[in-house]
Motif scaffolding. Sequence first.
Motif, PDB file in Angstrom:
ATOM      1  N   PRO A 165       0.819  -1.220   0.000  1.00 30.11           N
ATOM      2  CA  PRO A 165       0.000   0.000   0.000  1.00 30.11           C
ATOM      3  C   PRO A 165       0.844   1.256   0.000  1.00 30.11           C
ATOM      4  N   VAL A 166       0.325   2.275  -0.664  1.00 27.76           N
ATOM      5  CA  VAL A 166       0.979   3.574  -0.703  1.00 27.76           C
ATOM      6  C   VAL A 166       0.472   4.396   0.479  1.00 27.76           C
ATOM      7  N   LYS A 167       1.375   5.081   1.149  1.00 28.37           N
ATOM      8  CA  LYS A 167       0.964   5.937   2.254  1.00 28.37           C
ATOM      9  C   LYS A 167       0.224   7.145   1.695  1.00 28.37           C
ATOM     10  N   ALA A 168      -1.064   7.178   1.942  1.00 27.31           N
ATOM     11  CA  ALA A 168      -1.883   8.268   1.404  1.00 27.31           C
ATOM     12  C   ALA A 168      -2.783   8.819   2.502  1.00 27.31           C
ATOM     13  N   GLN A 169      -3.268  10.034   2.289  1.00 26.64           N
ATOM     14  CA  GLN A 169      -4.132  10.679   3.272  1.00 26.64           C
ATOM     15  C   GLN A 169      -5.527  10.063   3.302  1.00 26.64           C
ATOM     16  N   ALA A 170      -6.012   9.666   2.146  1.00 27.35           N
ATOM     17  CA  ALA A 170      -7.396   9.223   2.037  1.00 27.35           C
ATOM     18  C   ALA A 170      -7.647   7.936   2.812  1.00 27.35           C
ATOM     19  N   ARG A 171      -8.765   7.890   3.496  1.00 25.88           N
ATOM     20  CA  ARG A 171      -9.243   6.715   4.198  1.00 25.88           C
ATOM     21  C   ARG A 171     -10.762   6.671   4.054  1.00 25.88           C
ATOM     22  N   ILE A 172     -11.348   5.520   4.306  1.00 27.31           N
ATOM     23  CA  ILE A 172     -12.800   5.400   4.212  1.00 27.31           C
ATOM     24  C   ILE A 172     -13.450   6.410   5.169  1.00 27.31           C
ATOM     25  N   GLY A 173     -14.400   7.160   4.647  1.00 27.22           N
ATOM     26  CA  GLY A 173     -15.074   8.188   5.435  1.00 27.22           C
ATOM     27  C   GLY A 173     -14.486   9.569   5.268  1.00 27.22           C
ATOM     28  N   TYR A 174     -13.274   9.656   4.715  1.00 25.75           N
ATOM     29  CA  TYR A 174     -12.655  10.962   4.512  1.00 25.75           C
ATOM     30  C   TYR A 174     -13.356  11.723   3.392  1.00 25.75           C
ATOM     31  N   ARG A 175     -13.236  13.041   3.467  1.00 27.57           N
ATOM     32  CA  ARG A 175     -13.775  13.925   2.438  1.00 27.57           C
ATOM     33  C   ARG A 175     -12.641  14.739   1.823  1.00 27.57           C
ATOM     34  N   HIS A 176     -12.672  14.874   0.504  1.00 29.51           N
ATOM     35  CA  HIS A 176     -11.724  15.722  -0.195  1.00 29.51           C
ATOM     36  C   HIS A 176     -12.481  16.569  -1.204  1.00 29.51           C
ATOM     37  N   PRO A 177     -11.952  17.744  -1.547  1.00 29.82           N
ATOM     38  CA  PRO A 177     -12.635  18.587  -2.533  1.00 29.82           C
ATOM     39  C   PRO A 177     -12.802  17.859  -3.867  1.00 29.82           C
ATOM     40  N   ALA A 178     -13.958  17.989  -4.453  1.00 28.93           N
ATOM     41  CA  ALA A 178     -14.228  17.299  -5.720  1.00 28.93           C
ATOM     42  C   ALA A 178     -13.292  17.763  -6.825  1.00 28.93           C
ATOM     43  N   HIS A 179     -12.969  19.052  -6.843  1.00 27.71           N
ATOM     44  CA  HIS A 179     -12.192  19.590  -7.955  1.00 27.71           C
ATOM     45  C   HIS A 179     -10.728  19.153  -7.931  1.00 27.71           C
ATOM     46  N   SER A 180     -10.244  18.620  -6.779  1.00 31.66           N
ATOM     47  CA  SER A 180      -8.837  18.227  -6.686  1.00 31.66           C
ATOM     48  C   SER A 180      -8.633  16.721  -6.838  1.00 31.66           C
ATOM     49  N   THR A 181      -9.695  15.964  -7.063  1.00 36.52           N
ATOM     50  CA  THR A 181      -9.597  14.507  -7.162  1.00 36.52           C
ATOM     51  C   THR A 181     -10.134  14.025  -8.504  1.00 36.52           C
ATOM     52  N   SER A 182      -9.581  12.918  -8.984  1.00 41.22           N
ATOM     53  CA  SER A 182     -10.109  12.333 -10.220  1.00 41.22           C
ATOM     54  C   SER A 182     -11.513  11.793  -9.993  1.00 41.22           C
ATOM     55  N   LEU A 183     -11.782  11.310  -8.789  1.00 39.07           N
ATOM     56  CA  LEU A 183     -13.130  10.834  -8.458  1.00 39.07           C
ATOM     57  C   LEU A 183     -14.140  11.968  -8.609  1.00 39.07           C
ATOM     58  N   GLY A 184     -13.803  13.118  -8.029  1.00 40.85           N
ATOM     59  CA  GLY A 184     -14.706  14.259  -8.092  1.00 40.85           C
ATOM     60  C   GLY A 184     -14.867  14.798  -9.491  1.00 40.85           C
ATOM     61  N   LYS A 185     -13.763  14.932 -10.213  1.00 43.63           N
ATOM     62  CA  LYS A 185     -13.834  15.435 -11.590  1.00 43.63           C
ATOM     63  C   LYS A 185     -14.710  14.521 -12.441  1.00 43.63           C
ATOM     64  N   ALA A 186     -14.565  13.194 -12.240  1.00 44.29           N
ATOM     65  CA  ALA A 186     -15.330  12.237 -13.036  1.00 44.29           C
ATOM     66  C   ALA A 186     -16.828  12.372 -12.790  1.00 44.29           C
ATOM     67  N   MET A 187     -17.208  12.622 -11.535  1.00 46.25           N
ATOM     68  CA  MET A 187     -18.627  12.759 -11.224  1.00 46.25           C
ATOM     69  C   MET A 187     -19.170  14.128 -11.635  1.00 46.25           C
ATOM     70  N   VAL A 188     -18.427  15.180 -11.317  1.00 49.54           N
ATOM     71  CA  VAL A 188     -18.877  16.540 -11.640  1.00 49.54           C
ATOM     72  C   VAL A 188     -19.072  16.707 -13.140  1.00 49.54           C
ATOM     73  N   ALA A 189     -18.247  16.043 -13.943  1.00 51.60           N
ATOM     74  CA  ALA A 189     -18.343  16.162 -15.405  1.00 51.60           C
ATOM     75  C   ALA A 189     -19.700  15.734 -15.935  1.00 51.60           C
ATOM     76  N   PHE A 190     -20.394  14.875 -15.197  1.00 53.95           N
ATOM     77  CA  PHE A 190     -21.682  14.366 -15.665  1.00 53.95           C
ATOM     78  C   PHE A 190     -22.856  14.982 -14.909  1.00 53.95           C
ATOM     79  N   LEU A 191     -22.588  16.045 -14.155  1.00 49.94           N
ATOM     80  CA  LEU A 191     -23.648  16.794 -13.498  1.00 49.94           C
ATOM     81  C   LEU A 191     -24.050  17.992 -14.354  1.00 49.94           C
ATOM     82  N   PRO A 192     -25.287  18.436 -14.229  1.00 45.33           N
ATOM     83  CA  PRO A 192     -25.681  19.656 -14.954  1.00 45.33           C
ATOM     84  C   PRO A 192     -24.850  20.847 -14.487  1.00 45.33           C
ATOM     85  N   ASP A 193     -24.308  21.585 -15.422  1.00 41.04           N
ATOM     86  CA  ASP A 193     -23.582  22.820 -15.117  1.00 41.04           C
ATOM     87  C   ASP A 193     -22.419  22.586 -14.161  1.00 41.04           C
TER      88      ASP A 193
END
Length: 260
Positions: free
Chosen positions: A127-155
Motif C-alpha cells: 500500500p501507498v501511504k496516502a491521506q485518504a481513508r474510508i469516510g474521509y472527504r476531499h474537494p471534488a475539484h482536486s480529485t479524479s473521483l470528483g472530476k469524473a462525477m462533476v463532469a456528468f452533473l448539470p452545469d
Amino acid sequence: MGKLADDYIVQPVTKALQVLDYVARQGHDVTLTETVQELGLPKTTVFRYLQTLSAAGFLSHDQQRDRYGVGGRFRQLGQIDRSLMALREVAQPEMRQLVETFHETVNLAVLSESEVVYIDMLEPERPVKAQARIGYRHPAHSTSLGKAMVAFLPDAGGLADRDRDLPAMTHRTLTDARKFRRQVEDVRRRGYAVEIGENEDGLMCVGVPILDRAGYPVAAISLSAPERRMKRERTDAAAVALKVAAERISMHLSSASRSP
C-alpha cells in the motif's frame, strides 16, 4: 467507558439520541407521556427533544393526535445506508480485480455537494501511504473521483460558477473555475479523469464515473498510485479497465433496482 472518553460526551446529544432511538423502535407513533415514562427523563426535557427532532425532520409530529413517529429524514438516512451497502457489495468484486491486475489502490466514492466521500478502498500488498481513508472527504475539484462525477452533473455541479478561486490542496491543484469547467468538459468527452498531484503530492489518480440508467453519476471508482509508476501506457490501460468495471457496476445496480 473511561473517564477520558466521558469528558468528550455531550450529554444533551446522548439524551436526544435516546429519545430518537425509543421512538424509532416502537413501530408506531408514541405520546410525550409514553416517552417520559419509558426513558425516565424530565417531561420538559423530553418535550424539547421531541420538538427539536421533529423540526429537524428526524421525527414527525401529528399535532392533532399529539403523537410522534419516525420522520422523513430518518428514513432517508436508512435508505442512503442501504444504498451505500448495495453499492459497495456490487463494486467490491470489480475493485478486487483491479487491485489484482494493477497492484495499486482502488477507491470508491460518492459526491456530497462539493466534496467526495470515500466509502470503500482496497489496497494491494504494497500500500501507498496516502491521506485518504474510508469516510474521509476531499474537494471534488482536486480529485479524479470528483472530476469524473462533476463532469456528468448539470452545469458542472456549480463548482465552475464561483466568483473566487477553488481552494488548493497542493501547489498543482487546478483552482481557476473557468479552467476547471473546460477540464470537466474534456473528462465528459473521454469518460475518465486524470489527476496528477492535485490532491496529494506525488500521487496520481485515474477516475471513472459510475452512472445510473439516466446517466447521473451515483458514484465513482479510481485507481491511485505514485506518479512515477503511472506511465502513459499504464494510465491508458487503467482508464480502460476502470471504464469496464464502472459499466459492470452500473449494470448490476440497474438490475438490482429493477428487482422486486
